[in-house]
Design a protein around this motif. Structure first.
Motif, short mmCIF file in Angstrom:
data_model
loop_
_atom_site.label_atom_id
_atom_site.label_comp_id
_atom_site.label_asym_id
_atom_site.label_seq_id
_atom_site.Cartn_x
_atom_site.Cartn_y
_atom_site.Cartn_z
N GLN A 115 0.81 -1.23 0.00
CA GLN A 115 0.00 0.00 0.00
C GLN A 115 0.84 1.27 0.00
O GLN A 115 0.44 2.28 -0.55
N GLN A 116 2.04 1.20 0.59
CA GLN A 116 2.85 2.41 0.74
C GLN A 116 3.68 2.72 -0.50
O GLN A 116 4.49 3.64 -0.48
N SER B 74 -8.59 -2.06 6.06
CA SER B 74 -7.33 -1.42 5.69
C SER B 74 -6.39 -2.51 5.15
O SER B 74 -6.44 -3.64 5.61
N TRP B 75 -5.55 -2.13 4.20
CA TRP B 75 -4.63 -3.12 3.66
C TRP B 75 -3.24 -2.52 3.62
O TRP B 75 -3.05 -1.31 3.61
N TYR B 76 -2.25 -3.42 3.62
CA TYR B 76 -0.86 -2.98 3.51
C TYR B 76 -0.06 -3.92 2.61
O TYR B 76 0.58 -3.49 1.68
N GLU B 77 -0.10 -5.23 2.91
CA GLU B 77 0.73 -6.15 2.15
C GLU B 77 -0.07 -7.32 1.61
O GLU B 77 -1.29 -7.26 1.54
N GLN B 78 0.65 -8.37 1.20
CA GLN B 78 0.06 -9.38 0.34
C GLN B 78 -0.89 -10.33 1.07
O GLN B 78 -1.76 -10.95 0.43
N GLY C 168 -0.36 0.71 8.96
CA GLY C 168 0.74 1.31 8.20
C GLY C 168 0.96 2.73 8.66
O GLY C 168 0.28 3.22 9.57
N ALA C 169 1.92 3.40 8.02
CA ALA C 169 2.34 4.71 8.48
C ALA C 169 1.58 5.86 7.83
O ALA C 169 1.74 7.01 8.25
N ALA C 170 0.78 5.60 6.81
CA ALA C 170 0.10 6.69 6.11
C ALA C 170 -0.78 7.49 7.06
O ALA C 170 -1.54 6.91 7.85
N TRP D 89 3.36 -2.56 13.90
CA TRP D 89 4.71 -2.74 13.36
C TRP D 89 5.38 -1.44 12.94
O TRP D 89 6.59 -1.27 13.10
N GLN D 90 4.60 -0.48 12.40
CA GLN D 90 5.24 0.70 11.81
C GLN D 90 5.81 1.66 12.85
O GLN D 90 6.51 2.60 12.51
N SER D 91 5.53 1.39 14.14
CA SER D 91 6.06 2.24 15.21
C SER D 91 7.33 1.66 15.84
O SER D 91 7.87 2.23 16.79
#
Length: 520
Positions: free
Chosen positions: A7-8, A456-460, A374-376, A258-260
Motif C-alpha cells: 500500500q505504501q 485497511s490493507w498494507y501487504e500481500q 501502516g504509516a500513512a 509494526w510501523q512504530s
C-alpha cells in the motif's frame, strides 16, 4: 527495481530507483523477482513430473520470503534461488524459468490480474507455511501454488485470469481454515483475555511477527529462567490461546503496531525476536538486540536457524537486564490494556445472546474494522470511524489494524464488549465464520446482514483475504487508505460492478452511507 505490491508504494504507482519505501534496496528487490522467476520454473517442473516434499517446502518458503518487510538480506535470498533451481533441475531437467519482469511490462489489465494472483499466492504461502510448521498440510492447497505460479508464465485471456483470481480466494479460504484448525488443535480455542501493556521489572524478550510455533518454543526454553516474554504487534493474539497463556512468564504486550517499531524499540533494554514480518530497517539504537528466525533475515543480524536454539536471545536478555522498575506503556489512544481472544469459538458461544440482542434492537449493526496497519496519515480514519460508531453497534477487529482502536474504551452491550479482537490477519477466517453463522441464524444472505466491512490493507496477506471475500460473494466492502496501485481501471471497474468495492472517504460520510443519516 520496480515494486508496487504494498500500500505504501511510491506515489501509489510503484517504487523505482535505488530503494523502495519499505527500505528494500534495489538489488534486494531484483533478487526477490529472480526468486519468483525461479519459483515459476519450479512450478513448471512440478506440473510436468510431480511434486516432492522439498519442492512443497521451497514453494512456501520462497513466496513467503518475498512478502513486504520479511527479508532484506541478499545472501539468504540468493541461497534460496540456488536451492529452488537445484530442485527444479532434479525434478525436470532443463525446465525454463520465467522472467517475472515480463509481467510488469504486460498489458495493464493482464498485469493487474496476474499481480492479484501472484500477491494472493504470496499471502496464502504465509498461512500455509505456518500450518506446515505445525505439520498440517492440504494437498489441494499445495497443488494450487504450482497451478497458479505456472499460469503466471503462460498466455491467458483476461477472463481466464479473472477466474484464477477468484480460485485463489477459494483456495485461500481452505488454507485459512487449515491454519485455524492447526492453531486451535495445537494451542486450544482462544478465550477472551485482557492483556496489560505494562512491562515488569527485570529481563525480558519481545517477540514480533505471527509464528505461534516459534513463540511456543521460546516460552519453553525460557521457562524458570527469570525472563518475561512480551508479544509485539501481530503476536498479541497469542495471549488468547490456553496452552500459550498457561506459561506464567508470558506477561503482556510491548508497544503497538509494526510501523512504530523504530521509535518504540529505541534503546530498549531487551532483545527483539522477529518470527515473520513486519521487520523495518533496523536502527543503530537497538541493532545489537535484533534476532531473526524462520524466513526473516536482515544483514548483520543474528539469525536463529532451523534448530530453533534461542540461547543467543536468552543470553542477550540476561545481559540487558530489562528495566530497573515497572514501565507502564500506552496504546495509541492512551489505554493501558487491550483485550484479545474473540475468535469464532468465543463469539459463537454467545451466538444466541447476540441474535437475541439484534432481535430486541439492542445491537443495530456490526462493523469489521481491521486489516493491516501502516504509516500513512490517512490511517487515523480507522480510529475516528471506531470512535464515531453508535453505542448500539459492535466492532469486530483483527490483524495489526486493530492497534488503531483496540485500546479504546467504547463500553459494552449487556456485558458484551463493543470491541471484539478476533486475532491475526489469518483470523479473517473467524470473522467469515461468524458472519456465515449469523446469516444462517437470521435465514438471510450474508450481504443482507447488518454487517459492514471497513478494511485497511498494507501487504500481500491482505490481498489473499480480499480475494477470499470476493470468492464468497461478499459485497459493499470499504477499502483504504488507498486502492492498490496494481489494480488497473478496467479491473477495478469489474470489482466495483460485481462487488461494489468502495474506497473509504471520511468517517462521517461512510457511516451515513452504511447506517443512514444520524438521528438529530
Amino acid at each position: 527495481m520496480f515494486c508496487f505490491q504494498c500500500q505504501q508504494t511510491a506515489h501509489n504507482t510503484g517504487c523505482e530507483g535505488s530503494a523502495g519505501v519499505c527500505g528494500k534496496k534495489a538489488d534486494t528487490a531484483n533478487y526477490q523477482d529472480d526468486l519468483v522467476s525461479a519459483l515459476i520454473g519450479l512450478a513448471r517442473a512440478v506440473r510436468k513430473k510431480g511434486a516432492t516434499e522439498k519442492s512443497d517446502e521451497l514453494m512456501l518458503k520462497g513466496l513467503f520470503t518475498t512478502i513486504t518487510n520479511v527479508n532484506f538480506y541478499n545472501d539468504t535470498i540468493c541461497a534460496l534461488i540456488d536451492e529452488v533451481n537445484k530442485e527444479k533441475e532434479a525434478i525436470a531437467p532443463q525446465t525454463d524459468n520465467y522472467d517475472v519482469q515480463t509481467i510488469w511490462d504486460d498489458d495493464e489489465d493482464i498485469r493487474s490480474l496476474k499481480s492479484l494472483i501472484l500477491f494472493g499466492l504470496k499471502g496464502m504461502a504465509a498461512y500455509a507455511y505456518h500450518s506446515y510448521a505445525l505439520e498440517y498440510t492440504d494437498p489441494e492447497v499445495q497443488a494450487f501454488f504450482y497451478e497458479g505460479m505456472e499460469a503466471l508464465g503462460e498466455e491467458h485471456t483476461a477472463d481466464e485470469l479473472l477466474s484464477l483470481v477468484l480460485k485463489t480466494g477459494d483456495v485461500n479460504y481452505k488454507c485459512m481454515a487449515m491454519l485455524d484448525r492447526a492453531n486451535t488443535e495445537t494451542y486450544g480455542t482462544p478465550v477472551p483475555t485482557t492483556v496489560p501493556l505494562t512491562i515488569e521489572k527485570g529481563p525480558f524478550i519481545v517477540v514480533s511477527g505471527h509464528d505461534l510455533h516459534d513463540l511456543k518454543l521460546l516460552l519453553e526454553q525460557t521457562k524458570d529462567k527469570g525472563i518475561n516474554i512480551y508479544t509485539h504487534s501481530e503476536m498479541l493474539p497469542a495471549h488468547g490461546y490456553p496452552k500459550l497463556k498457561a506459561y506464567p512468564h508470558l506477561k503482556g504486550n510491548f508497544g503497538t503496531a509494526w510501523q512504530s517499531q523504530q521509535f518504540e524499540f529505541h534503546n530498549i533494554p531487551a532483545p527483539i525476536l522477529f518470527t515473520t514480518n513486519c521487520l523495518m530497517p533496523v536502527r543503530q539504537s537497538y541493532s545489537d538486540r535484533v534476532f531473526t528466525t524462520s524466513i526473516v533475515s536482515y544483514p548483520e543480524m543474528v539469525h536463529i536457524g532451523e534448530d530453533k536454539d534461542f540461547t543467543p536471545v536468552i543470553e542477550k536478555a540476561i545481559a540487558c537486564k530489562g528495566y530497573d522498575r515497572e514501565k507502564p506503556l500506552k496504546g495509541i489512544n492512551g489505554g493501558s490494556t487491550v483485550t484479545t481472544g474473540f475468535g469464532h469459538g468465543a463469539v459463537l458461544e454467545n451466538a444466541g445472546k447476540i441474535v437475541d440482542l439484534v432481535k430486541k434492537g439492542k445491537i443495530r449493526h456490526f462493523f469489521l474494522i481491521g486489516g493491516c496497519d501502516g504509516a500513512a496519515p490517512g490511517r487515523s480514519y480507522y480510529t475516528e470511524f471506531a470512535k464515531k460508531t453508535p453505542m448500539d453497534t459492535i466492532i469486530l477487529t483483527l490483524a495489526c489494524g486493530k492497534y488503531r482502536l483496540n485500546d479504546l474504551d467504547l463500553g459494552e452491550i449487556e456485558g458484551l464488549p463493543r470491541i471484539l479482537d478476533m486475532g491475526q490477519c489469518n483470523d479473517a477466517y473467524s470473522a467469515i465464520t461468524v458472519a456465515l453463522a449469523l446469516a444462517e441464524a437470521f435465514e438471510c444472505d450474508v450481504n443482507e446482514l447488518p454487517l459492514s466491512m471497513v478494511l485497511s490493507w498494507y501487504e500481500q496477506k491482505a490481498v489473499c483475504i480480499l480475494l477470499t471475500l470476493l470468492h464468497l460473494g461478499i459485497k459493499n466492502i470499504l477499502l483504504g487508505p488507498t486502492l492498490p496501485a496494481f489494480i488497473s481501471p478496467n479491473v477495478l471497474d469489474i470489482l466495483v460492478k460485481n462487488y461494489n468495492i468502495m474506497p473509504t472517504s471520511t468517517p462521517d460520510e461512510d457511516l451515513e452511507k452504511l447506517l443512514g443519516p444520524a438521528l438529530p
